[in-house]
Design a protein around this motif. Structure first.
Motif, PDB file in Angstrom:
ATOM      1  N   VAL A  16       0.854  -1.192   0.000  1.00  0.00           N
ATOM      2  CA  VAL A  16       0.000   0.000   0.000  1.00  0.00           C
ATOM      3  C   VAL A  16       0.887   1.237   0.000  1.00  0.00           C
ATOM      4  CG1 VAL A  16      -1.849   1.248   1.171  1.00  0.00           C
ATOM      5  CG2 VAL A  16      -1.760  -1.253   1.292  1.00  0.00           C
ATOM      6  N   ALA A  17       0.593   2.181  -0.883  1.00  0.00           N
ATOM      7  CA  ALA A  17       1.395   3.392  -0.996  1.00  0.00           C
ATOM      8  C   ALA A  17       1.341   4.201   0.299  1.00  0.00           C
ATOM      9  CB  ALA A  17       0.897   4.236  -2.164  1.00  0.00           C
ATOM     10  N   HIS A  18       2.510   4.651   0.757  1.00  0.00           N
ATOM     11  CA  HIS A  18       2.598   5.534   1.912  1.00  0.00           C
ATOM     12  C   HIS A  18       3.985   6.164   1.902  1.00  0.00           C
ATOM     13  CE1 HIS A  18       4.429   1.789   3.311  1.00  0.00           C
ATOM     14  NE2 HIS A  18       5.100   2.508   4.192  1.00  0.00           N
ATOM     15  N   ALA A  19       4.059   7.417   2.331  1.00  0.00           N
ATOM     16  CA  ALA A  19       5.325   8.153   2.390  1.00  0.00           C
ATOM     17  C   ALA A  19       6.064   8.034   1.053  1.00  0.00           C
ATOM     18  CB  ALA A  19       6.167   7.638   3.561  1.00  0.00           C
ATOM     19  N   LEU A  20       7.324   7.574   1.070  1.00  0.00           N
ATOM     20  CA  LEU A  20       8.101   7.439  -0.155  1.00  0.00           C
ATOM     21  C   LEU A  20       7.857   6.124  -0.877  1.00  0.00           C
ATOM     22  CD1 LEU A  20      11.575   8.945   0.852  1.00  0.00           C
ATOM     23  CD2 LEU A  20       9.747  10.001  -0.496  1.00  0.00           C
ATOM     24  N   ASP A  21       7.082   5.252  -0.263  1.00  0.00           N
ATOM     25  CA  ASP A  21       6.728   3.977  -0.896  1.00  0.00           C
ATOM     26  C   ASP A  21       5.527   4.213  -1.800  1.00  0.00           C
ATOM     27  OD1 ASP A  21       5.960   1.446  -1.644  1.00  0.00           O
ATOM     28  OD2 ASP A  21       5.865   0.637   0.402  1.00  0.00           O
ATOM     29  N   ARG A  22       5.752   4.207  -3.114  1.00  0.00           N
ATOM     30  CA  ARG A  22       4.686   4.472  -4.078  1.00  0.00           C
ATOM     31  C   ARG A  22       3.890   3.218  -4.432  1.00  0.00           C
ATOM     32  NH1 ARG A  22       5.105   9.323  -7.136  1.00  0.00           N
ATOM     33  NH2 ARG A  22       6.833  10.635  -6.473  1.00  0.00           N
ATOM     34  N   ALA A  23       4.214   2.102  -3.792  1.00  0.00           N
ATOM     35  CA  ALA A  23       3.533   0.837  -4.073  1.00  0.00           C
ATOM     36  C   ALA A  23       3.611   0.490  -5.556  1.00  0.00           C
ATOM     37  CB  ALA A  23       2.078   0.870  -3.593  1.00  0.00           C
ATOM     38  N   SER A  24       4.839   0.430  -6.039  1.00  0.00           N
ATOM     39  CA  SER A  24       5.102   0.001  -7.411  1.00  0.00           C
ATOM     40  C   SER A  24       5.611  -1.432  -7.363  1.00  0.00           C
ATOM     41  CB  SER A  24       6.148   0.898  -8.080  1.00  0.00           C
ATOM     42  OG  SER A  24       5.632   2.202  -8.271  1.00  0.00           O
ATOM     43  N   GLY A  25       4.695  -2.384  -7.495  1.00  0.00           N
ATOM     44  CA  GLY A  25       5.083  -3.787  -7.439  1.00  0.00           C
ATOM     45  C   GLY A  25       6.052  -4.182  -8.534  1.00  0.00           C
ATOM     46  N   GLU A  26       6.134  -3.357  -9.556  1.00  0.00           N
ATOM     47  CA  GLU A  26       7.078  -3.609 -10.644  1.00  0.00           C
ATOM     48  C   GLU A  26       8.520  -3.622 -10.143  1.00  0.00           C
ATOM     49  OE1 GLU A  26       8.344  -1.742 -14.983  1.00  0.00           O
ATOM     50  OE2 GLU A  26       6.853  -0.724 -13.747  1.00  0.00           O
ATOM     51  N   GLU A  27       8.750  -3.088  -8.936  1.00  0.00           N
ATOM     52  CA  GLU A  27      10.103  -3.077  -8.382  1.00  0.00           C
ATOM     53  C   GLU A  27      10.645  -4.488  -8.175  1.00  0.00           C
ATOM     54  OE1 GLU A  27      10.113  -1.227  -4.554  1.00  0.00           O
ATOM     55  OE2 GLU A  27       8.778  -2.724  -3.642  1.00  0.00           O
ATOM     56  N   VAL A  28       9.786  -5.488  -8.055  1.00  0.00           N
ATOM     57  CA  VAL A  28      10.251  -6.854  -7.831  1.00  0.00           C
ATOM     58  C   VAL A  28      10.629  -7.535  -9.144  1.00  0.00           C
ATOM     59  CG1 VAL A  28       8.718  -6.995  -5.836  1.00  0.00           C
ATOM     60  CG2 VAL A  28       8.035  -8.098  -7.975  1.00  0.00           C
ATOM     61  N   GLN A  29      10.401  -6.865 -10.261  1.00  0.00           N
ATOM     62  CA  GLN A  29      10.709  -7.453 -11.563  1.00  0.00           C
ATOM     63  C   GLN A  29      12.076  -7.003 -12.061  1.00  0.00           C
ATOM     64  OE1 GLN A  29       7.239  -6.251 -13.905  1.00  0.00           O
ATOM     65  NE2 GLN A  29       6.399  -8.317 -13.686  1.00  0.00           N
ATOM     66  N   ASP A  30      12.691  -7.870 -12.851  1.00  0.00           N
ATOM     67  CA  ASP A  30      13.979  -7.573 -13.463  1.00  0.00           C
ATOM     68  C   ASP A  30      13.803  -7.579 -14.976  1.00  0.00           C
ATOM     69  OD1 ASP A  30      16.544  -7.341 -14.359  1.00  0.00           O
ATOM     70  OD2 ASP A  30      17.304  -9.160 -13.394  1.00  0.00           O
ATOM     71  N   HIS A  31      13.851  -6.424 -15.591  1.00  0.00           N
ATOM     72  CA  HIS A  31      13.639  -6.308 -17.025  1.00  0.00           C
ATOM     73  C   HIS A  31      14.885  -6.690 -17.831  1.00  0.00           C
ATOM     74  CE1 HIS A  31       9.831  -4.826 -15.930  1.00  0.00           C
ATOM     75  NE2 HIS A  31      10.197  -3.595 -15.642  1.00  0.00           N
ATOM     76  N   LYS A  32      15.869  -7.294 -17.139  1.00  0.00           N
ATOM     77  CA  LYS A  32      17.003  -7.926 -17.817  1.00  0.00           C
ATOM     78  C   LYS A  32      17.015  -9.435 -17.577  1.00  0.00           C
ATOM     79  CE  LYS A  32      19.923  -3.790 -17.619  1.00  0.00           C
ATOM     80  NZ  LYS A  32      21.210  -3.212 -17.149  1.00  0.00           N
ATOM     81  N   CYS A  33      16.142  -9.897 -16.708  1.00  0.00           N
ATOM     82  CA  CYS A  33      15.981 -11.328 -16.392  1.00  0.00           C
ATOM     83  C   CYS A  33      17.302 -11.985 -16.027  1.00  0.00           C
ATOM     84  CB  CYS A  33      15.309 -12.069 -17.549  1.00  0.00           C
ATOM     85  SG  CYS A  33      14.539 -13.640 -17.018  1.00  0.00           S
ATOM     86  N   LYS A  34      18.036 -11.369 -15.117  1.00  0.00           N
ATOM     87  CA  LYS A  34      19.339 -11.907 -14.734  1.00  0.00           C
ATOM     88  C   LYS A  34      19.225 -13.245 -14.010  1.00  0.00           C
ATOM     89  CE  LYS A  34      20.679  -8.007 -12.763  1.00  0.00           C
ATOM     90  NZ  LYS A  34      21.526  -6.985 -12.104  1.00  0.00           N
ATOM     91  N   ILE A  35      18.040 -13.546 -13.494  1.00  0.00           N
ATOM     92  CA  ILE A  35      17.857 -14.801 -12.767  1.00  0.00           C
ATOM     93  C   ILE A  35      18.119 -16.013 -13.652  1.00  0.00           C
ATOM     94  CG2 ILE A  35      15.366 -14.996 -13.199  1.00  0.00           C
ATOM     95  CD1 ILE A  35      15.079 -15.913 -10.261  1.00  0.00           C
ATOM     96  N   ASP A  36      17.912 -15.865 -14.976  1.00  0.00           N
ATOM     97  CA  ASP A  36      18.121 -16.979 -15.903  1.00  0.00           C
ATOM     98  C   ASP A  36      19.036 -16.643 -17.074  1.00  0.00           C
ATOM     99  OD1 ASP A  36      16.460 -19.234 -14.906  1.00  0.00           O
ATOM    100  OD2 ASP A  36      14.861 -17.753 -15.064  1.00  0.00           O
TER     101      ASP A  36
END
Length: 254
Positions: free
Chosen positions: A212-232
């Motif tokens: 949930v967005a609060h203070a400086l936390d904008r609640a951008s769940g996209e932060e958990v994604q890696d658009h370079k897919c380094k995991i694989d």
């Protein structure tokens, strides 16, 4: 740099450039309706539905390749739906956009050019404060290695469980299927402040993450994604084997 500050400083928005999308900084006066114009006008009217990879008005969604990252796709309704706060998302007749996004997940490894197991994939929708476009869109892409490892540490069951990711207080619960839609699981009358992330559970089912967005936390769940897919990414794995440490990267969030 903490993710909250990173999101505040580095939010990105997709804008129409030629036949597709390109990332650019969030600037004053930028058009928050670009995604809707792209899907509602160009994809709907073009004979081949370009630049959409999929345009399916019968099932109610379009699929668009985001130019940020080789494998990131956006699932977007073919009707006007501003975002997570829209009341229509709770109606039984509304398409299950998360289920539709998950059904399109194999486009991600195809874009990267290497295998990505389901448990390394994710779906994410940002809160109203954490997005830069006012047309609902679900990001389909890889998880960061850190988030996958952290999720697997927790005993996540059918009750909401507190989970800390990048210093942000998510809550998580396990569901066996994506029916009913995760939008209907939040249970909050002001859904505009929420972000939702979906990823497979360690032993089956799906983990639903909510912040949930609060203070400086904008609640951008996209932060958990890696658009370079380094995991694989084989190149990234080779770097670790050689003892090299990759640098941080900033996700382009919408």
């Amino acid at each position: 740099m903490k993710i909250g500050a990173r999101a505040a400083l580095g939010l990105m928005v997709a804008v129409t450039i030629g036949g597709g999308l390109a990332a650019c900084g969030k600037l004053p006066g930028h058009d928050r309706n670009k995604l809707w114009e792209l899907v509602g006008s160009r994809c709907a009217k073009d004979a081949q539905h370009q630049p959409c990879a999929v345009y399916n008005p019968q099932d109610g969604y379009a699929l668009l390749k985001d130019l940020y990252g080789h494998g990131q796709y956006l699932l977007i309704p073919t009707k006007k739906v501003p975002g997570i706060e829209d009341a229509s998302l709770l109606q039984a007749e509304t398409p299950n956009y998360f289920a539709e996004a998950w059904a399109e997940r194999q486009r991600v490894p195809a874009g990267y050019g290497f295998p990505v197991p389901d448990e390394h994939l994710s779906l994410a929708i940002n809160s109203r404060d954490g997005r830069t476009q006012d047309q609902l869109h679900i990001h389909i892409d890889c998880l960061t290695p850190y988030v996958r490892a952290e999720i697997d540490k927790y005993m996540i069951g059918e009750a909401w469980t507190p989970v800390s990711l990048y210093g942000h207080p998510y809550r998580a619960r396990l569901v066996q299927t994506l029916d009913p839609s995760p939008f209907r699981l939040i249970g909050d009358t002001d859904r505009a402040d929420h972000t939702i992330v979906v990823t497979p559970g360690h032993h089956g089912g799906f983990v639903i993450l909510d912040d949930v967005a609060h203070a400086l936390d904008r609640a951008s769940g996209e932060e958990v994604q890696d658009h370079k897919c380094k995991i694989d990414d084989p190149k990234h794995k080779a770097m670790h084997m050689d003892g090299m440490e990759p640098g941080m990267h900033m996700n382009g969030m919408m």
